[in-house]
Design a protein around this motif. Structure first.
Motif, PDB file in Angstrom:
ATOM      1  N   ARG A 231       0.948  -1.258  -0.014  1.00 48.01           N
ATOM      2  CA  ARG A 231      -0.010   0.039   0.088  1.00 48.01           C
ATOM      3  C   ARG A 231       0.725   1.400   0.081  1.00 48.01           C
ATOM      4  NH1 ARG A 231      -5.309  -1.572   1.127  1.00 48.01           N
ATOM      5  NH2 ARG A 231      -5.655  -3.728   1.912  1.00 48.01           N
ATOM      6  N   ALA A 232       1.927   1.181   0.870  1.00 45.01           N
ATOM      7  CA  ALA A 232       2.741   2.412   0.941  1.00 45.01           C
ATOM      8  C   ALA A 232       3.506   2.555  -0.332  1.00 45.01           C
ATOM      9  CB  ALA A 232       3.919   2.216   1.860  1.00 45.01           C
ATOM     10  N   PHE A 233       4.037   1.700  -1.171  1.00 39.35           N
ATOM     11  CA  PHE A 233       4.732   1.560  -2.245  1.00 39.35           C
ATOM     12  C   PHE A 233       3.722   2.171  -3.464  1.00 39.35           C
ATOM     13  CE2 PHE A 233       8.117  -1.418  -1.016  1.00 39.35           C
ATOM     14  CZ  PHE A 233       8.967  -0.345  -0.466  1.00 39.35           C
ATOM     15  N   MET A 234       2.718   1.630  -3.295  1.00 38.55           N
ATOM     16  CA  MET A 234       1.660   1.984  -4.709  1.00 38.55           C
ATOM     17  C   MET A 234       1.043   3.470  -4.138  1.00 38.55           C
ATOM     18  SD  MET A 234       1.563  -0.083  -6.897  1.00 38.55           S
ATOM     19  CE  MET A 234       3.347  -0.360  -6.579  1.00 38.55           C
ATOM     20  N   GLY A 235       1.148   3.796  -2.999  1.00 36.38           N
ATOM     21  CA  GLY A 235       0.732   5.174  -2.687  1.00 36.38           C
ATOM     22  C   GLY A 235       1.743   6.172  -3.351  1.00 36.38           C
ATOM     23  N   VAL A 236       3.162   5.858  -3.014  1.00 35.62           N
ATOM     24  CA  VAL A 236       4.058   6.671  -3.761  1.00 35.62           C
ATOM     25  C   VAL A 236       4.050   6.676  -5.128  1.00 35.62           C
ATOM     26  CG1 VAL A 236       6.558   7.001  -3.811  1.00 35.62           C
ATOM     27  CG2 VAL A 236       5.513   6.329  -1.519  1.00 35.62           C
ATOM     28  N   ALA A 237       3.956   5.599  -5.813  1.00 35.93           N
ATOM     29  CA  ALA A 237       3.742   5.324  -7.155  1.00 35.93           C
ATOM     30  C   ALA A 237       2.661   6.108  -7.697  1.00 35.93           C
ATOM     31  CB  ALA A 237       3.518   3.893  -7.764  1.00 35.93           C
ATOM     32  N   LEU A 238       1.618   6.031  -7.098  1.00 37.12           N
ATOM     33  CA  LEU A 238       0.291   7.044  -7.674  1.00 37.12           C
ATOM     34  C   LEU A 238       0.639   8.493  -7.497  1.00 37.12           C
ATOM     35  CD1 LEU A 238      -2.613   7.154  -8.615  1.00 37.12           C
ATOM     36  CD2 LEU A 238      -3.205   7.191  -6.112  1.00 37.12           C
ATOM     37  N   ALA A 239       1.347   8.838  -6.407  1.00 38.46           N
ATOM     38  CA  ALA A 239       1.856  10.322  -6.445  1.00 38.46           C
ATOM     39  C   ALA A 239       2.766  10.562  -7.426  1.00 38.46           C
ATOM     40  CB  ALA A 239       2.340  10.547  -5.086  1.00 38.46           C
ATOM     41  N   GLY A 240       3.683   9.625  -7.690  1.00 39.64           N
ATOM     42  CA  GLY A 240       4.619   9.869  -8.815  1.00 39.64           C
ATOM     43  C   GLY A 240       4.013  10.117 -10.151  1.00 39.64           C
ATOM     44  N   VAL A 241       2.926   9.348 -10.434  1.00 41.85           N
ATOM     45  CA  VAL A 241       2.451   9.523 -11.882  1.00 41.85           C
ATOM     46  C   VAL A 241       1.449  10.587 -11.860  1.00 41.85           C
ATOM     47  CG1 VAL A 241       0.430   8.337 -13.153  1.00 41.85           C
ATOM     48  CG2 VAL A 241       2.131   6.874 -12.158  1.00 41.85           C
ATOM     49  N   SER A 242       0.885  11.069 -10.695  1.00 42.85           N
ATOM     50  CA  SER A 242      -0.025  12.134 -10.557  1.00 42.85           C
ATOM     51  C   SER A 242       0.656  13.486 -10.747  1.00 42.85           C
ATOM     52  CB  SER A 242      -0.867  12.095  -9.668  1.00 42.85           C
ATOM     53  OG  SER A 242      -1.561  11.097  -9.361  1.00 42.85           O
ATOM     54  N   LEU A 243       1.773  13.595 -10.198  1.00 42.41           N
ATOM     55  CA  LEU A 243       2.590  15.005  -9.932  1.00 42.41           C
ATOM     56  C   LEU A 243       3.347  15.095 -11.414  1.00 42.41           C
ATOM     57  CD1 LEU A 243       4.234  14.801  -6.660  1.00 42.41           C
ATOM     58  CD2 LEU A 243       2.169  16.010  -7.298  1.00 42.41           C
ATOM     59  N   PRO A 244       3.159  16.362 -12.117  1.00 44.59           N
ATOM     60  CA  PRO A 244       3.757  16.671 -13.412  1.00 44.59           C
ATOM     61  C   PRO A 244       5.274  16.898 -13.099  1.00 44.59           C
ATOM     62  CG  PRO A 244       2.502  18.402 -12.717  1.00 44.59           C
ATOM     63  CD  PRO A 244       2.040  17.264 -11.608  1.00 44.59           C
TER      64      PRO A 244
END
Length: 335
Positions: free
Chosen positions: A152-165
């Motif tokens: 959950r932590a890694f996928m949360g960081v991954a989601l933030a990485g994809v979302s931030l331009p």
């Protein structure tokens, strides 16, 4: 294997010809279809405020008053064998490969590109190593422990990485680690002059790109591993008594890497064609920044040259991906 390589190489050459035809159509045919005259098209190759003599000279040098098939022939001939331009009192020869000539700055485009390729190559390769290793590692760990805290932590960081331009993460990294805490350098230094300073300057840009791309690779690896680890051949490998590490790396990960190879080749090829936003944010004198300068100065030949070079990188990357497919899976060679 040799026959497969020859077939793919021949297909890549045909694809390059198609790319040159499409590029020619974008820069020479579409403006005509939109209603531009030869004089208006020639004006775009000079820059702002050209004289009538300059427009006439460019129109003659580029053959814009000739039929389209002759223009395309001169376009291909210039890339392969070079071109000669009559600039009035002087004559300039653009050596092969001639990716264009800037009539505004009176310089060939290809030497400008080659001088900037090491910068873009340093940025793309360094970031690619970081995002590939981190993304695949995070994806594997998340897949082996689904719905756990790490997952959950890694996928949360991954989601933030994809979302931030990129323009946000790049500016943030630049502000924190270059201005607020001056840990990294601001001016690019070639690797041959000072390797330590070279890495120190590029590290924030590498991290910014890796945050974006590793998130995509982590999610892709996780989904591929979750699907692969439930296959029959994985259960067979475990039934044979193989160690779990060998089952994961030799069988599970290898089968899940097929989509990773595809997207990695495309991403690396596109970055080698110019990381426009990253190079602009971090003031790196690469191919992307050169394209931005051409757009700002209303100088069309640099834009044309960057487009051709970026297409070349993408085609070569696709060829390498096909060859890696054949090395990883022999069944591809028979398809």
């Amino acid at each position: 294997m040799i026959s497969y390589i020859l077939r793919r190489t021949f297909a890549a050459v045909i694809l390059l010809l198609v790319v040159t035809a499409v590029t020619f159509a974008i820069f020479f045919l579409l403006p005509r279809l939109a209603g531009q005259s030869a004089d208006q098209l020639a004006q775009q190759y000079i820059g702002k405020s050209p004289t009538k003599a300059d427009i006439a000279a460019v129109k003659q040098n580029l053959g814009l008053d000739q039929p389209l098939y002759l223009q395309y022939w001169h376009f291909i001939k210039g890339i392969v064998a070079g071109a000669t331009y009559d600039l009035g009192p002087t004559t300039t020869h653009c050596s092969a490969p001639c990716f264009g000539y800037s009539f505004k700055n009176h310089v060939e485009v290809w030497p400008q590109l080659t001088s900037r390729i090491p910068v873009t190559l340093s940025l793309a390769v360094g970031a690619a190593v970081m995002w590939l290793v981190s993304g695949v590692l995070i994806g594997v760990v998340s897949a082996l422990r689904p719905r756990s805290f790490f997952d959950r932590a890694f996928m949360g960081v991954a989601l933030a990485g994809v979302s931030l331009p990129m323009f946000f993460t790049g500016q943030l990294a630049l502000f924190l680690f270059t201005f607020q805490w001056p840990i990294f350098g601001r001016t690019y230094v070639p690797f041959t002059e000072n390797p330590a300073q070279w890495a120190n300057t590029l590290f924030p840009a590498w991290c910014s790109l890796a945050l974006l791309y590793s998130a995509i690779y982590a999610r892709l690896t996780r989904s591929g591993m979750l699907e692969t680890m439930n296959e029959d051949f994985i259960r067979t490998a475990r039934a044979k008594g193989l160690r779990e590490r060998r089952v994961v790396t030799r069988h599970g990960l290898r089968a899940a890497l097929t989509p990773i190879i595809t997207i990695f080749g495309m991403d690396l090829g596109l970055l080698l064609g110019g990381a426009v936003i990253t190079e602009t944010v971090f003031s790196l004198p690469g191919i992307g920044q050169y394209a931005v300068q051409g757009i700002t100065d209303n100088d069309l030949p640099p834009i044309l040259g960057v487009t051709l070079l970026a297409a070349l990188f993408v085609v070569v990357a696709n060829l390498l991906v096909d060859l890696l497919y054949a090395a990883a899976d022999p069944r591809v060679r028979l398809s």
